[in-house]
Design a protein around this motif. Structure first.
Motif, mmCIF file in Angstrom:
data_model
loop_
_atom_site.group_PDB
_atom_site.id
_atom_site.type_symbol
_atom_site.label_atom_id
_atom_site.label_comp_id
_atom_site.label_asym_id
_atom_site.label_seq_id
_atom_site.Cartn_x
_atom_site.Cartn_y
_atom_site.Cartn_z
ATOM 1 N N ILE A 157 0.813 -1.217 0.000
ATOM 2 C CA ILE A 157 0.000 0.000 0.000
ATOM 3 C C ILE A 157 0.851 1.274 0.000
ATOM 4 C CG2 ILE A 157 -0.209 0.318 2.505
ATOM 5 C CD1 ILE A 157 -3.211 0.699 2.028
ATOM 6 N N ASP A 158 0.289 2.332 -0.578
ATOM 7 C CA ASP A 158 0.899 3.654 -0.499
ATOM 8 C C ASP A 158 0.547 4.233 0.872
ATOM 9 O OD1 ASP A 158 2.198 5.966 -1.203
ATOM 10 O OD2 ASP A 158 0.508 6.781 -2.338
ATOM 11 N N TYR A 159 1.512 4.837 1.542
ATOM 12 C CA TYR A 159 1.234 5.300 2.901
ATOM 13 C C TYR A 159 2.136 6.455 3.294
ATOM 14 C CZ TYR A 159 5.554 2.982 4.375
ATOM 15 O OH TYR A 159 6.871 2.620 4.508
ATOM 16 N N GLU A 160 1.758 7.072 4.385
ATOM 17 C CA GLU A 160 2.584 8.100 5.009
ATOM 18 C C GLU A 160 2.587 7.850 6.508
ATOM 19 O OE1 GLU A 160 2.348 12.541 4.079
ATOM 20 O OE2 GLU A 160 1.212 12.368 5.961
ATOM 21 N N VAL A 161 3.740 7.968 7.115
ATOM 22 C CA VAL A 161 3.832 7.920 8.575
ATOM 23 C C VAL A 161 3.903 9.359 9.063
ATOM 24 C CG1 VAL A 161 5.167 7.127 10.563
ATOM 25 C CG2 VAL A 161 5.102 5.749 8.466
ATOM 26 N N ARG A 162 3.024 9.693 9.987
ATOM 27 C CA ARG A 162 3.058 11.058 10.517
ATOM 28 C C ARG A 162 3.207 11.031 12.029
ATOM 29 N NH1 ARG A 162 -2.552 11.758 8.849
ATOM 30 N NH2 ARG A 162 -1.930 12.357 6.763
ATOM 31 N N VAL A 163 3.959 11.985 12.531
ATOM 32 C CA VAL A 163 4.200 12.081 13.978
ATOM 33 C C VAL A 163 3.686 13.444 14.432
ATOM 34 C CG1 VAL A 163 5.923 12.064 15.818
ATOM 35 C CG2 VAL A 163 6.281 10.682 13.744
ATOM 36 N N THR A 164 2.596 13.438 15.192
ATOM 37 C CA THR A 164 2.139 14.682 15.797
ATOM 38 C C THR A 164 2.977 14.889 17.053
ATOM 39 O OG1 THR A 164 -0.087 14.333 14.951
ATOM 40 C CG2 THR A 164 0.154 15.903 16.760
ATOM 41 N N VAL A 165 3.816 15.893 17.015
ATOM 42 C CA VAL A 165 4.770 16.086 18.111
ATOM 43 C C VAL A 165 4.094 16.887 19.223
ATOM 44 C CG1 VAL A 165 6.999 17.066 18.774
ATOM 45 C CG2 VAL A 165 6.720 15.960 16.525
ATOM 46 N N ASP A 166 3.754 16.197 20.299
ATOM 47 C CA ASP A 166 3.140 16.869 21.452
ATOM 48 C C ASP A 166 4.256 17.493 22.274
ATOM 49 O OD1 ASP A 166 2.011 17.662 23.820
ATOM 50 O OD2 ASP A 166 0.789 15.855 24.066
ATOM 51 N N PRO A 167 4.392 18.821 22.219
ATOM 52 C CA PRO A 167 5.525 19.462 22.901
ATOM 53 C C PRO A 167 5.392 19.446 24.409
ATOM 54 C CG PRO A 167 4.114 21.126 21.934
ATOM 55 C CD PRO A 167 3.532 19.802 21.548
ATOM 56 N N THR A 168 4.214 19.031 24.912
ATOM 57 C CA THR A 168 4.070 18.949 26.366
ATOM 58 C C THR A 168 4.592 17.598 26.884
ATOM 59 O OG1 THR A 168 1.842 17.956 26.447
ATOM 60 C CG2 THR A 168 1.967 20.346 26.180
ATOM 61 N N ILE A 169 4.902 16.671 25.978
ATOM 62 C CA ILE A 169 5.346 15.334 26.384
ATOM 63 C C ILE A 169 6.664 14.924 25.726
ATOM 64 C CG2 ILE A 169 4.790 12.863 26.278
ATOM 65 C CD1 ILE A 169 1.847 13.594 26.549
ATOM 66 N N LEU A 170 6.754 15.046 24.400
ATOM 67 C CA LEU A 170 7.905 14.500 23.688
ATOM 68 C C LEU A 170 9.120 15.410 23.772
ATOM 69 C CD1 LEU A 170 6.350 13.004 20.407
ATOM 70 C CD2 LEU A 170 6.754 11.886 22.615
ATOM 71 N N THR A 171 10.295 14.776 23.762
ATOM 72 C CA THR A 171 11.561 15.504 23.697
ATOM 73 C C THR A 171 12.179 15.279 22.321
ATOM 74 O OG1 THR A 171 12.841 13.591 24.433
ATOM 75 C CG2 THR A 171 11.940 15.036 26.155
ATOM 76 N N LEU A 172 13.228 16.037 22.026
ATOM 77 C CA LEU A 172 13.937 15.831 20.754
ATOM 78 C C LEU A 172 14.452 14.395 20.681
ATOM 79 C CD1 LEU A 172 15.195 16.731 18.094
ATOM 80 C CD2 LEU A 172 17.143 17.647 19.399
ATOM 81 N N GLU A 173 14.946 13.887 21.787
ATOM 82 C CA GLU A 173 15.449 12.503 21.794
ATOM 83 C C GLU A 173 14.322 11.515 21.451
ATOM 84 O OE1 GLU A 173 16.776 11.035 25.585
ATOM 85 O OE2 GLU A 173 18.401 9.916 24.639
ATOM 86 N N ASP A 174 13.129 11.748 21.969
ATOM 87 C CA ASP A 174 11.979 10.892 21.628
ATOM 88 C C ASP A 174 11.727 10.913 20.122
ATOM 89 O OD1 ASP A 174 11.382 10.148 24.275
ATOM 90 O OD2 ASP A 174 10.129 11.925 24.577
ATOM 91 N N VAL A 175 11.704 12.115 19.546
ATOM 92 C CA VAL A 175 11.399 12.228 18.111
ATOM 93 C C VAL A 175 12.519 11.573 17.295
ATOM 94 C CG1 VAL A 175 10.852 13.805 16.223
ATOM 95 C CG2 VAL A 175 10.074 14.325 18.543
ATOM 96 N N GLU A 176 13.757 11.773 17.723
ATOM 97 C CA GLU A 176 14.872 11.107 17.024
ATOM 98 C C GLU A 176 14.724 9.583 17.123
ATOM 99 O OE1 GLU A 176 18.400 14.479 17.547
ATOM 100 O OE2 GLU A 176 18.130 12.961 19.105
#
Ligand code: SF4
Length: 251
Positions: A157-176
């Protein structure tokens, strides 16, 4: 079970932003097993609430728009929660329309059977597995979401992965960590999305304050990873009015 059993909480008849490169309608399905603080459609979380728009009405609208729309995006809520979704997707294909999903991947066992029938998926990955419940407030959610990613990656399937970055919870290390883990599992590079205050519960809006994606992921971090400014449709004021009317009727 048939498509007519689908609990539809809202319907947007035309969208150019919910399915990349396609013109679509968007059906918001009722119910979600998770409870993210930033949810923009919290009225659609209740899994016991009935739908407000009969599938038959949507079918009629689509038949009138044949040639003007490529298909329907099922959003929510969590669309894969409803077993009738497969019937609706199959019916759409028989009518000559395409079908797409916005999903959190909360039900990998139900996502699998849908994959051969769906044309595109926008899959939310919300956190590293160990921190998933911090975002969804439900234990076991991380295993489910990452299992859904594996299914999507293994499909054609054609797809996209998206990450809604909740700045009240996630850190840069989490997103990395998320970006690295998606790559390790063979997925396409995710798109990072801003968390919006519109539609979210007041307690979250207060927590969010002026925090933005760039406060977590500075412009120079994660080169090559796309940031999205234009976000998918949320439940419109019209949908909220319909849900309010339903709630008033239920009282
Ligand atoms: S998974 Fe999506 S619909 Fe469910 S609570 Fe989270 S943001 Fe809302």
């Amino acid at each position: 079970m048939s498509a007519d059993d689908l609990a539809v909480a809202g319907f947007v008849p035309f969208s150019a932003i919910d399915w990349p490169g396609r013109l679509s309608a968007v059906a918001f399905l009722q119910g979600c097993p998770w409870n993210c603080g930033y949810c923009q459609n919290p009225d659609l979380i209740d899994m016991k609430a009935p739908g407000v728009i009969p599938w038959a009405d949507i079918r009629t609208t689509l038949e009138q728009r044949r040639g003007l729309l490529d298909g329907v995006v099922f959003s929510g809520g969590e669309p894969t929660r409803q077993r009738a979704l497969l019937d609706a997707v199959v019916e759409l294909k028989e009518l000559g329309f395409g079908a797409a999903l916005h999903t959190s991947g909360a039900y990998p066992d139900r996502l699998g059977p849908l994959l051969p029938h769906v044309d595109w998926i926008g899959l939310d990955i919300k956190a590293p597995s160990s921190r998933y419940a911090d975002v969804t407030r439900r234990t076991g959610s991380g295993e489910r979401a990452w299992a859904s990613l594996d299914l999507v990656v293994a499909s054609e399937i054609d797809y996209e992965v998206r990450v809604t970055v909740d700045p009240t919870i996630l850190t840069l290390e989490d997103v990395e960590d998320i970006v690295a883990e998606v790559a390790r599992r063979g997925g396409r590079p995710p798109v990072l999305q801003e968390t919006r205050a519109e539609g979210a519960r007041p307690t979250f809006v207060e927590r969010l304050g002026n925090l933005r994606l760039t406060d977590v992921v500075p412009a120079e971090a994660l080169p090559g990873i796309e940031r999205r400014v234009e976000l998918p449709s949320e439940a419109t004021p019209g949908i909220r009015e319909a849900v309010s009317r339903r709630e008033a009727t239920e009282v």
